[in-house]
Design a protein around this motif. Structure first.
Motif, PDB file in Angstrom:
ATOM      1  N   SER A   1      -9.300  -2.546 -14.280  1.00 37.28           N
ATOM      2  CA  SER A   1      -9.819  -1.333 -14.914  1.00 37.28           C
ATOM      3  C   SER A   1      -8.753  -0.674 -15.786  1.00 37.28           C
ATOM      4  O   SER A   1      -9.067   0.051 -16.731  1.00 37.28           O
ATOM      5  CB  SER A   1     -10.316  -0.348 -13.847  1.00 37.28           C
ATOM      6  OG  SER A   1      -9.222   0.209 -13.116  1.00 37.28           O
TER       7      SER A   1
ATOM      8  N   PRO B   1      -1.280   3.399  -9.209  1.00 35.13           N
ATOM      9  CA  PRO B   1      -1.793   2.039  -9.451  1.00 35.13           C
ATOM     10  C   PRO B   1      -0.931   1.241 -10.425  1.00 35.13           C
ATOM     11  O   PRO B   1      -1.220   1.135 -11.609  1.00 35.13           O
ATOM     12  CB  PRO B   1      -3.193   2.303 -10.026  1.00 35.13           C
ATOM     13  CG  PRO B   1      -3.091   3.652 -10.670  1.00 35.13           C
ATOM     14  CD  PRO B   1      -2.129   4.432  -9.822  1.00 35.13           C
TER      15      PRO B   1
ATOM     16  N   GLU C   1     -11.567  -6.419   0.011  1.00 31.25           N
ATOM     17  CA  GLU C   1     -10.412  -5.578  -0.314  1.00 31.25           C
ATOM     18  C   GLU C   1      -9.582  -6.208  -1.432  1.00 31.25           C
ATOM     19  O   GLU C   1      -9.054  -5.509  -2.304  1.00 31.25           O
ATOM     20  CB  GLU C   1      -9.544  -5.370   0.919  1.00 31.25           C
ATOM     21  CG  GLU C   1     -10.209  -4.558   2.025  1.00 31.25           C
ATOM     22  CD  GLU C   1      -9.341  -4.508   3.260  1.00 31.25           C
ATOM     23  OE1 GLU C   1      -8.351  -3.752   3.260  1.00 31.25           O
ATOM     24  OE2 GLU C   1      -9.638  -5.243   4.224  1.00 31.25           O
TER      25      GLU C   1
ATOM     26  N   LYS D   1       0.832  -1.204   0.000  1.00 30.73           N
ATOM     27  CA  LYS D   1       0.000   0.000   0.000  1.00 30.73           C
ATOM     28  C   LYS D   1       0.868   1.257   0.000  1.00 30.73           C
ATOM     29  O   LYS D   1       0.520   2.255  -0.656  1.00 30.73           O
ATOM     30  CB  LYS D   1      -0.944  -0.009   1.209  1.00 30.73           C
ATOM     31  CG  LYS D   1      -2.123  -0.969   1.054  1.00 30.73           C
ATOM     32  CD  LYS D   1      -3.096  -0.845   2.208  1.00 30.73           C
ATOM     33  CE  LYS D   1      -4.338  -1.677   1.969  1.00 30.73           C
ATOM     34  NZ  LYS D   1      -5.318  -1.551   3.080  1.00 30.73           N
TER      35      LYS D   1
ATOM     36  N   GLN E   1      -9.334  -2.841  -9.523  1.00 30.38           N
ATOM     37  CA  GLN E   1      -8.606  -1.619  -9.869  1.00 30.38           C
ATOM     38  C   GLN E   1      -7.582  -1.908 -10.965  1.00 30.38           C
ATOM     39  O   GLN E   1      -7.439  -1.142 -11.922  1.00 30.38           O
ATOM     40  CB  GLN E   1      -7.916  -1.033  -8.637  1.00 30.38           C
ATOM     41  CG  GLN E   1      -7.233   0.304  -8.917  1.00 30.38           C
ATOM     42  CD  GLN E   1      -6.540   0.882  -7.692  1.00 30.38           C
ATOM     43  OE1 GLN E   1      -6.519   0.269  -6.618  1.00 30.38           O
ATOM     44  NE2 GLN E   1      -5.983   2.074  -7.831  1.00 30.38           N
ATOM     45  N   GLY E   2      -6.866  -3.036 -10.816  1.00 32.49           N
ATOM     46  CA  GLY E   2      -5.892  -3.397 -11.844  1.00 32.49           C
ATOM     47  C   GLY E   2      -6.562  -3.712 -13.169  1.00 32.49           C
ATOM     48  O   GLY E   2      -6.087  -3.290 -14.232  1.00 32.49           O
TER      49      GLY E   2
ATOM     50  N   TYR F   1      -8.036 -12.675  -9.456  1.00 33.88           N
ATOM     51  CA  TYR F   1      -9.441 -12.391  -9.145  1.00 33.88           C
ATOM     52  C   TYR F   1     -10.250 -13.693  -9.113  1.00 33.88           C
ATOM     53  O   TYR F   1     -11.130 -13.883  -8.250  1.00 33.88           O
ATOM     54  CB  TYR F   1     -10.004 -11.420 -10.175  1.00 33.88           C
ATOM     55  CG  TYR F   1     -11.391 -10.903  -9.880  1.00 33.88           C
ATOM     56  CD1 TYR F   1     -11.932 -10.940  -8.592  1.00 33.88           C
ATOM     57  CD2 TYR F   1     -12.176 -10.364 -10.902  1.00 33.88           C
ATOM     58  CE1 TYR F   1     -13.210 -10.452  -8.337  1.00 33.88           C
ATOM     59  CE2 TYR F   1     -13.446  -9.876 -10.651  1.00 33.88           C
ATOM     60  CZ  TYR F   1     -13.965  -9.923  -9.362  1.00 33.88           C
ATOM     61  OH  TYR F   1     -15.223  -9.443  -9.119  1.00 33.88           O
TER      62      TYR F   1
ATOM     63  N   ALA G   1     -11.330  -5.565  -4.624  1.00 28.84           N
ATOM     64  CA  ALA G   1     -11.149  -4.167  -5.031  1.00 28.84           C
ATOM     65  C   ALA G   1      -9.779  -3.952  -5.667  1.00 28.84           C
ATOM     66  O   ALA G   1      -9.651  -3.213  -6.658  1.00 28.84           O
ATOM     67  CB  ALA G   1     -11.332  -3.250  -3.827  1.00 28.84           C
ATOM     68  N   ALA G   2      -8.741  -4.596  -5.115  1.00 31.50           N
ATOM     69  CA  ALA G   2      -7.399  -4.448  -5.677  1.00 31.50           C
ATOM     70  C   ALA G   2      -7.343  -5.008  -7.094  1.00 31.50           C
ATOM     71  O   ALA G   2      -6.791  -4.385  -8.011  1.00 31.50           O
ATOM     72  CB  ALA G   2      -6.381  -5.152  -4.785  1.00 31.50           C
ATOM     73  N   TYR G   3      -7.914  -6.191  -7.287  1.00 31.03           N
ATOM     74  CA  TYR G   3      -7.892  -6.792  -8.623  1.00 31.03           C
ATOM     75  C   TYR G   3      -8.742  -5.997  -9.611  1.00 31.03           C
ATOM     76  O   TYR G   3      -8.353  -5.824 -10.773  1.00 31.03           O
ATOM     77  CB  TYR G   3      -8.365  -8.240  -8.556  1.00 31.03           C
ATOM     78  CG  TYR G   3      -7.323  -9.176  -7.993  1.00 31.03           C
ATOM     79  CD1 TYR G   3      -6.095  -9.337  -8.625  1.00 31.03           C
ATOM     80  CD2 TYR G   3      -7.551  -9.888  -6.823  1.00 31.03           C
ATOM     81  CE1 TYR G   3      -5.127 -10.186  -8.115  1.00 31.03           C
ATOM     82  CE2 TYR G   3      -6.592 -10.742  -6.299  1.00 31.03           C
ATOM     83  CZ  TYR G   3      -5.383 -10.886  -6.953  1.00 31.03           C
ATOM     84  OH  TYR G   3      -4.418 -11.720  -6.439  1.00 31.03           O
TER      85      TYR G   3
ATOM     86  N   LEU H   1      -0.557  -4.159  -7.415  1.00 33.48           N
ATOM     87  CA  LEU H   1      -1.962  -4.495  -7.168  1.00 33.48           C
ATOM     88  C   LEU H   1      -2.176  -6.007  -7.173  1.00 33.48           C
ATOM     89  O   LEU H   1      -2.963  -6.535  -6.371  1.00 33.48           O
ATOM     90  CB  LEU H   1      -2.846  -3.838  -8.232  1.00 33.48           C
ATOM     91  CG  LEU H   1      -3.027  -2.327  -8.107  1.00 33.48           C
ATOM     92  CD1 LEU H   1      -3.648  -1.755  -9.376  1.00 33.48           C
ATOM     93  CD2 LEU H   1      -3.887  -1.976  -6.889  1.00 33.48           C
TER      94      LEU H   1
END
Length: 291
Positions: free
Chosen positions: A101, A71, A91, A63, A98-99, A113, A94-96, A76
């Motif tokens: 995206s 990012p 969480e 983090k 974000q990657g 994921y 959410a990390a996966y 990530l």
């Protein structure tokens, strides 16, 4: 960045790649200046801590790296894996996400994921994610392993055997592939291959108690004294029971009552053996495991 610090970063990455996370941390310990905040320093340190199951520390490091560098996909990916290991599934998701995206077709993020979904009991969703990854990296050992994991979750033992064999063909020494292959072999009735693969995986991961337990059980099922119980290994025990009862009553209906009685007594002896032999053999083998 001067040459010595760059060399230390490269060595840290080398030790991580060949499975020596402690050496990775040693190399990173002496970094200073720009090298200490290089994105690779955060990535290698976080990944090494994750490999050592120091996931809370890994999450903090990763983090920090994301806060400084933004990012970055590898950060990530490792963060999502560490969060999943800690049971922090929302969480991790959410990390996966974000990657993904940033790169919707990254195979490693898709597989990561998918494993979050498997942990959450969403096997069908995981399967779809793995197939997306396969469309991008069809020859990937990681994809083959993930397909085996999905097959296990869906109860498709023969598919699991097929995909774990594929994963093992990419890297015969990979402990994860060996563990998957060993589990699949046991589920499909090949106790010898199952024991060989699980024992190898356990030997290469001595701190993994789950693997050691699985290897002990495989050793038990591969023992000569367990040969009479192979029908229970290869077929559903209920199917074996129904088959035996059908034979007993079939012989009676055919007028062969003495033969029916002999078979019934043999079946009773077999059942008693199946109840008594495994726990006694397990206790005896466990006393000598690792000696």
């Amino acid at each position: 960045m001067n040459e010595p610090t760059e060399s230390r970063l490269q060595m840290a990455g080398h030790w991580l790649q060949i499975g020596h996370p402690e050496r990775t941390l040693d190399e990173l310990q002496g970094l200073w200046g720009d090298a200490a905040v290089d994105f690779r320093a955060y990535l290698f340190r976080g990944a090494a801590l994750h490999q050592l199951d120091r996931n809370a520390e890994a999450i903090d490091v990763l983090k920090d790296g994301l806060a400084l560098h933004g990012p970055f996909l590898p950060l990530l990916q490792v963060l999502g894996s560490a969060l999943r290991s800690e049971g922090r599934l929302p969480e991790a998701e959410a990390a996966y996400l974000q990657g993904l995206s940033l790169d919707p077709n990254d195979p490693d993020l898709l597989i990561g994921y998918a494993r979050v979904c498997l942990t959450a009991g969403q096997a069908e969703k995981a399967s779809a994610l793995v197939e997306r990854a396969a469309s991008q990296a069809p020859e990937s050992a990681v994809v083959s392993a993930a397909r085996a994991e999905v097959a296990f979750a869906l109860g498709k033992d023969h598919d699991m055997r097929k995909h774990s064999t594929e994963a093992l063909s990419h890297d015969p020494e990979d402990p994860h592939a060996r563990a998957l292959h060993g589990t699949a072999s046991m589920l499909t009735g090949d106790s010898r291959s199952g024991y060989n693969s699980l024992a190898s995986a356990a030997a290469s991961q001595p701190g993994d108690e789950d693997l050691r337990t699985a290897a002990r059980e495989a050793r038990l099922m591969n023992h000569p004294l367990m040969l009479p119980l192979r029908p229970f290994q290869r077929f559903n025990p209920l199917v074996v029971w129904i088959g035996a009862v059908a034979i007993i009553y079939g012989l009676r209906i055919a007028g062969l009552r003495p033969l029916s009685f002999v078979f019934a007594m043999a079946w009773l002896a077999f059942c008693i053996y199946s109840w008594v032999a495994p726990p006694l053999l397990r206790r005896w083998l466990n006393r000598g495991w690792g000696s």
